[in-house]
Write a protein that holds these residues in place. Sequence first.
Motif, PDB file in Angstrom:
ATOM      1  N   ILE A   6      42.496 -47.876  -7.947  1.00 17.32           N
ATOM      2  CA  ILE A   6      41.973 -47.566  -6.479  1.00 17.32           C
ATOM      3  C   ILE A   6      41.134 -46.416  -6.496  1.00 17.32           C
ATOM      4  O   ILE A   6      40.109 -46.524  -5.319  1.00 17.32           O
ATOM      5  N   LYS A   7      41.173 -45.528  -7.365  1.00 20.70           N
ATOM      6  CA  LYS A   7      39.887 -44.731  -7.412  1.00 20.70           C
ATOM      7  C   LYS A   7      38.468 -45.166  -7.579  1.00 20.70           C
ATOM      8  O   LYS A   7      37.748 -44.722  -6.914  1.00 20.70           O
ATOM      9  N   LEU A   8      38.614 -46.193  -8.514  1.00 15.16           N
ATOM     10  CA  LEU A   8      37.150 -46.838  -8.549  1.00 15.16           C
ATOM     11  C   LEU A   8      36.815 -47.409  -7.365  1.00 15.16           C
ATOM     12  O   LEU A   8      35.492 -47.497  -6.906  1.00 15.16           O
ATOM     13  N   ILE A   9      37.834 -48.029  -6.789  1.00 14.60           N
ATOM     14  CA  ILE A   9      37.565 -48.962  -5.256  1.00 14.60           C
ATOM     15  C   ILE A   9      36.844 -47.950  -4.693  1.00 14.60           C
ATOM     16  O   ILE A   9      35.770 -48.138  -3.687  1.00 14.60           O
ATOM     17  N   ALA A  12      33.571 -46.854  -5.323  1.00 16.25           N
ATOM     18  CA  ALA A  12      32.495 -48.218  -4.967  1.00 16.25           C
ATOM     19  C   ALA A  12      32.243 -47.925  -3.561  1.00 16.25           C
ATOM     20  O   ALA A  12      31.065 -48.529  -3.169  1.00 16.25           O
ATOM     21  N   LYS A  13      33.150 -48.021  -2.521  1.00 17.98           N
ATOM     22  CA  LYS A  13      33.120 -47.903  -1.228  1.00 17.98           C
ATOM     23  C   LYS A  13      32.270 -46.889  -0.607  1.00 17.98           C
ATOM     24  O   LYS A  13      31.061 -47.235   0.103  1.00 17.98           O
ATOM     25  N   SER A  14      32.316 -45.817  -1.414  1.00 21.20           N
ATOM     26  CA  SER A  14      31.257 -44.728  -1.167  1.00 21.20           C
ATOM     27  C   SER A  14      29.691 -44.801  -1.487  1.00 21.20           C
ATOM     28  O   SER A  14      28.990 -44.906  -0.802  1.00 21.20           O
ATOM     29  N   LEU A  16      28.663 -47.914  -2.209  1.00 23.60           N
ATOM     30  CA  LEU A  16      27.936 -48.911  -1.431  1.00 23.60           C
ATOM     31  C   LEU A  16      27.597 -48.662   0.003  1.00 23.60           C
ATOM     32  O   LEU A  16      27.420 -49.679   0.754  1.00 23.60           O
ATOM     33  N   ASN A  17      28.233 -47.571   0.340  1.00 16.86           N
ATOM     34  CA  ASN A  17      27.903 -47.015   1.810  1.00 16.86           C
ATOM     35  C   ASN A  17      28.618 -47.936   2.942  1.00 16.86           C
ATOM     36  O   ASN A  17      28.004 -48.344   4.010  1.00 16.86           O
ATOM     37  N   LEU A  18      29.882 -48.346   2.548  1.00 17.22           N
ATOM     38  CA  LEU A  18      30.594 -49.216   3.394  1.00 17.22           C
ATOM     39  C   LEU A  18      31.509 -48.355   4.196  1.00 17.22           C
ATOM     40  O   LEU A  18      32.060 -47.515   4.040  1.00 17.22           O
ATOM     41  N   ASP A  19      31.169 -48.684   5.594  1.00 20.07           N
ATOM     42  CA  ASP A  19      32.174 -48.177   6.784  1.00 20.07           C
ATOM     43  C   ASP A  19      33.491 -48.549   6.788  1.00 20.07           C
ATOM     44  O   ASP A  19      33.723 -49.795   5.872  1.00 20.07           O
ATOM     45  N   ASP A  20      34.387 -47.961   7.260  1.00 19.33           N
ATOM     46  CA  ASP A  20      35.980 -48.387   7.060  1.00 19.33           C
ATOM     47  C   ASP A  20      36.097 -49.710   7.572  1.00 19.33           C
ATOM     48  O   ASP A  20      36.810 -50.471   6.792  1.00 19.33           O
TER      49      ASP A  20
END
Length: 133
Positions: A6-9, A12-14, A16-20
């Motif tokens: 979960i921490k890695l995901i 990765a979200k940050s 890859l600059n993914l919005d919510d």
Amino acid sequence: MKSKYIKLIHIAKSQLNLDDDTYRHLLLNITKKTSTKDMTVWELEKILNNFKSKGFKVKSSKKTGKITATEPVHKKIRSLWLALADAGEIKNRSEKAINSYVKRITGVEVMDWLTKKQARVVIESLKSWQARI
């Protein structure tokens, strides 16, 4: 173990600059769930692998003795694994199979999370296996 995924995901979200909204849509498309807390380890691995295919790189602090996902030891482990597969000793050439072997030898779930010392143990184990054939 789930908490590490979960921490890695979330890292990765940050990265890859993914919005919510995009992030939740991606989770839903891959696992039919919108929260990592509701997922199994297998589903978390699917999400993480998807992020890796989109350019996420697992990195760690130099202070911890961990190696990054692009280190030469990973290439060495893969090349030894594939050489054993070419010799007919291994039937499954996949990354998942390599990770299963790594876990059996070191207790670490993913090869990319190995310390240098653990990676050397895996390499020596594969070399010993090669010497027996």
